[in-house]
Design a protein around this motif. Structure first.
Motif, mmCIF file in Angstrom:
data_model
loop_
_atom_site.group_PDB
_atom_site.id
_atom_site.type_symbol
_atom_site.label_atom_id
_atom_site.label_comp_id
_atom_site.label_asym_id
_atom_site.label_seq_id
_atom_site.Cartn_x
_atom_site.Cartn_y
_atom_site.Cartn_z
ATOM 1 N N SER A 75 0.833 -1.210 0.000
ATOM 2 C CA SER A 75 0.000 0.000 0.000
ATOM 3 C C SER A 75 0.866 1.258 0.000
ATOM 4 O O SER A 75 0.597 2.224 -0.719
ATOM 5 C CB SER A 75 -0.929 0.007 1.215
ATOM 6 N N LEU A 76 1.924 1.256 0.816
ATOM 7 C CA LEU A 76 2.820 2.405 0.893
ATOM 8 C C LEU A 76 3.531 2.633 -0.433
ATOM 9 O O LEU A 76 3.583 3.763 -0.949
ATOM 10 C CB LEU A 76 3.838 2.192 2.015
ATOM 11 N N GLU A 77 4.061 1.579 -0.999
ATOM 12 C CA GLU A 77 4.804 1.699 -2.261
ATOM 13 C C GLU A 77 3.884 2.137 -3.392
ATOM 14 O O GLU A 77 4.285 2.918 -4.268
ATOM 15 C CB GLU A 77 5.478 0.375 -2.590
ATOM 16 N N GLU A 78 2.654 1.648 -3.395
ATOM 17 C CA GLU A 78 1.699 1.995 -4.447
ATOM 18 C C GLU A 78 1.370 3.489 -4.410
ATOM 19 O O GLU A 78 1.374 4.160 -5.456
ATOM 20 C CB GLU A 78 0.425 1.169 -4.269
ATOM 21 N N VAL A 79 1.100 4.020 -3.224
ATOM 22 C CA VAL A 79 0.778 5.445 -3.101
ATOM 23 C C VAL A 79 1.990 6.306 -3.468
ATOM 24 O O VAL A 79 1.848 7.332 -4.142
ATOM 25 C CB VAL A 79 0.286 5.770 -1.674
ATOM 26 N N CYS A 80 3.167 5.888 -3.043
ATOM 27 C CA CYS A 80 4.375 6.644 -3.370
ATOM 28 C C CYS A 80 4.608 6.687 -4.880
ATOM 29 O O CYS A 80 5.018 7.717 -5.435
ATOM 30 C CB CYS A 80 5.586 6.036 -2.674
ATOM 31 N N GLN A 81 4.311 5.577 -5.543
ATOM 32 C CA GLN A 81 4.454 5.524 -7.001
ATOM 33 C C GLN A 81 3.471 6.478 -7.664
ATOM 34 O O GLN A 81 3.815 7.181 -8.620
ATOM 35 C CB GLN A 81 4.236 4.093 -7.500
ATOM 36 N N GLN A 82 2.243 6.521 -7.143
ATOM 37 C CA GLN A 82 1.226 7.423 -7.688
ATOM 38 C C GLN A 82 1.632 8.886 -7.507
ATOM 39 O O GLN A 82 1.386 9.728 -8.365
ATOM 40 C CB GLN A 82 -0.120 7.165 -7.002
ATOM 41 N N LEU A 83 2.248 9.184 -6.349
ATOM 42 C CA LEU A 83 2.660 10.551 -6.053
ATOM 43 C C LEU A 83 3.973 10.927 -6.736
ATOM 44 O O LEU A 83 4.337 12.103 -6.786
ATOM 45 C CB LEU A 83 2.816 10.741 -4.541
ATOM 46 N N GLY A 84 4.701 9.909 -7.204
ATOM 47 C CA GLY A 84 5.980 10.165 -7.848
ATOM 48 C C GLY A 84 7.085 10.507 -6.877
ATOM 49 O O GLY A 84 8.026 11.245 -7.222
ATOM 50 N N VAL A 85 6.996 9.971 -5.640
ATOM 51 C CA VAL A 85 8.043 10.228 -4.654
ATOM 52 C C VAL A 85 8.860 8.951 -4.445
ATOM 53 O O VAL A 85 8.310 7.847 -4.457
ATOM 54 C CB VAL A 85 7.463 10.714 -3.300
ATOM 55 N N PRO A 86 10.170 9.072 -4.254
ATOM 56 C CA PRO A 86 11.012 7.886 -4.029
ATOM 57 C C PRO A 86 10.599 7.164 -2.755
ATOM 58 O O PRO A 86 10.224 7.788 -1.760
ATOM 59 C CB PRO A 86 12.423 8.470 -3.894
ATOM 60 N N CYS A 87 10.687 5.841 -2.792
ATOM 61 C CA CYS A 87 10.296 5.019 -1.640
ATOM 62 C C CYS A 87 11.306 3.888 -1.494
ATOM 63 O O CYS A 87 11.526 3.128 -2.440
ATOM 64 C CB CYS A 87 8.884 4.470 -1.856
ATOM 65 N N LEU A 88 11.917 3.780 -0.324
ATOM 66 C CA LEU A 88 13.003 2.812 -0.146
ATOM 67 C C LEU A 88 12.841 2.016 1.142
ATOM 68 O O LEU A 88 12.691 2.585 2.227
ATOM 69 C CB LEU A 88 14.348 3.550 -0.112
ATOM 70 N N SER A 89 12.877 0.692 1.017
ATOM 71 C CA SER A 89 12.941 -0.182 2.187
ATOM 72 C C SER A 89 14.410 -0.350 2.540
ATOM 73 O O SER A 89 15.163 -1.036 1.840
ATOM 74 C CB SER A 89 12.314 -1.545 1.885
ATOM 75 N N VAL A 90 14.859 0.299 3.616
ATOM 76 C CA VAL A 90 16.295 0.423 3.878
ATOM 77 C C VAL A 90 16.973 -0.893 4.253
ATOM 78 O O VAL A 90 18.182 -1.049 4.088
ATOM 79 C CB VAL A 90 16.561 1.472 4.978
ATOM 80 N N LEU A 91 16.211 -1.845 4.771
ATOM 81 C CA LEU A 91 16.830 -3.098 5.208
ATOM 82 C C LEU A 91 16.872 -4.169 4.116
ATOM 83 O O LEU A 91 17.552 -5.184 4.279
ATOM 84 C CB LEU A 91 16.088 -3.659 6.429
#
Length: 289
Positions: A75-91
């Motif tokens: 859900s988090l990654e999907e919304v970030c993709q829609q907004l065009g903001v970078p999203c990173l799972s650091v681990l």
């Protein structure tokens, strides 16, 4: 060209300490970064995630996260993709590397580093120990210590001990006072004893600030031995000679953070135990700033 300000969202299903540490360590590599931090911790349900997503929509910016639940991650990654903001799972990169090396999949366990296991209770026990053995208290319990820090007043012994306690280390600290002898327990200590020293000017600044905080209004700070330059210089030199005479290594904390001092203490502890296991006594030494 001045750095532009941006929002940085840190989303965690636990306390968020891992993300905070990673963000702090990486941002420290940049000159005056203008970052607005948005910390979202203990995000463990879709209702809680909705609040996070609303915050990201209102103030878009890069997202760093540590979420174990697959549906929350999606859900988090999907919304970030829609907004065009970078999203990173650091681990994820570290997890992939370790899974490859170990030949097994990691467990999907939320906040695994905070389980109430033996290591957790060891850290709590160490914290209680530091409280009971701070600033020369409870010297009879030094035999239970993992290490002892010695040094003049305000040389960062106490904060270093508390940091070590969070690593499960029972650290006692004993002040070196010009007019007082060291406890007898330090004549033949059962654990590493490490001295902390500091630059004269830096120590005087710290002590002046301390006197101001505690309201030492009746003390003439320019002539009092506690902050007098020559008296403080002699105090520091005497403390170093004392450590050298006992063969205790010394760390200069003047330009070190508490974390750096603690890391050096751990290295010296390892060296002490290595020499002990080899049957040789610790040798004098010193570590500069």
């Amino acid at each position: 060209m001045p750095n532009r300000s941006f929002n940085l969202h840190l989303v965690s299903d636990s306390t968020g300490e891992t993300l905070n540490s990673i963000a702090r360590a990486t941002l420290a590599r940049f000159a005056d970064p203008h970052v607005i931090h948005h910390r979202w911790s203990l995000v463990r349900s879709h209702l809680q995630l909705e609040q996070v997503l609303e915050g990201i929509k209102a103030e878009p910016g890069p997202v760093m996260f540590t979420l174990v639940d697959r549906s929350l991650r999606h859900s988090l990654e999907e919304v970030c993709q829609q907004l065009g903001v970078p999203c990173l799972s650091v681990l994820d990169p570290v997890m992939d590397l370790l899974q490859t090396q170990l030949g097994q999949q990691a467990r999907e366990k939320r906040a695994a580093q905070y389980v109430l296991d033996a290591d957790y209770f060891r850290r709590i026990d160490a914290m209680h120990y530091v409280l009971a053995h701070d600033d020369g208290q409870g010297v009879a319990g030094i035999e239970e210590a993992d290490c002892v820090l010695v040094g003049v007043s305000r040389s960062s012994k106490t904060p270093t001990c508390f940091y070590l306690a969070n690593r499960g280390i029972k650290a006692a600290n004993v002040p070196i006072v010009p007019t007082s002898p060291l406890p007898e327990e330090l004549e033949n200590p059962p654990c590493p004893v490490i001295g902390l020293t500091i630059d004269v000017a830096a120590l005087i600044d710290i002590r002046r600030h301390r006197l101001k905080i505690i309201g030492a209004g009746g003390v003439r700070q320019d002539t009092h031995d506690y902050v007098d330059h020559e008296a403080v210089k002699a105090e520091i030199q005497a403390a170093r000679r004392l450590c050298t005479s006992h063969g205790w290594p010394v760390i200069d904390v003047t330009r070190r953070s508490i974390e750096e001092t603690a890391a050096t203490v751990l290295q010296l502890m390892e060296a002490w135990h290595a020499r002990r296991n080899q049957g040789s006594a610790p040798r004098p030494g010193g570590i500069g700033a």
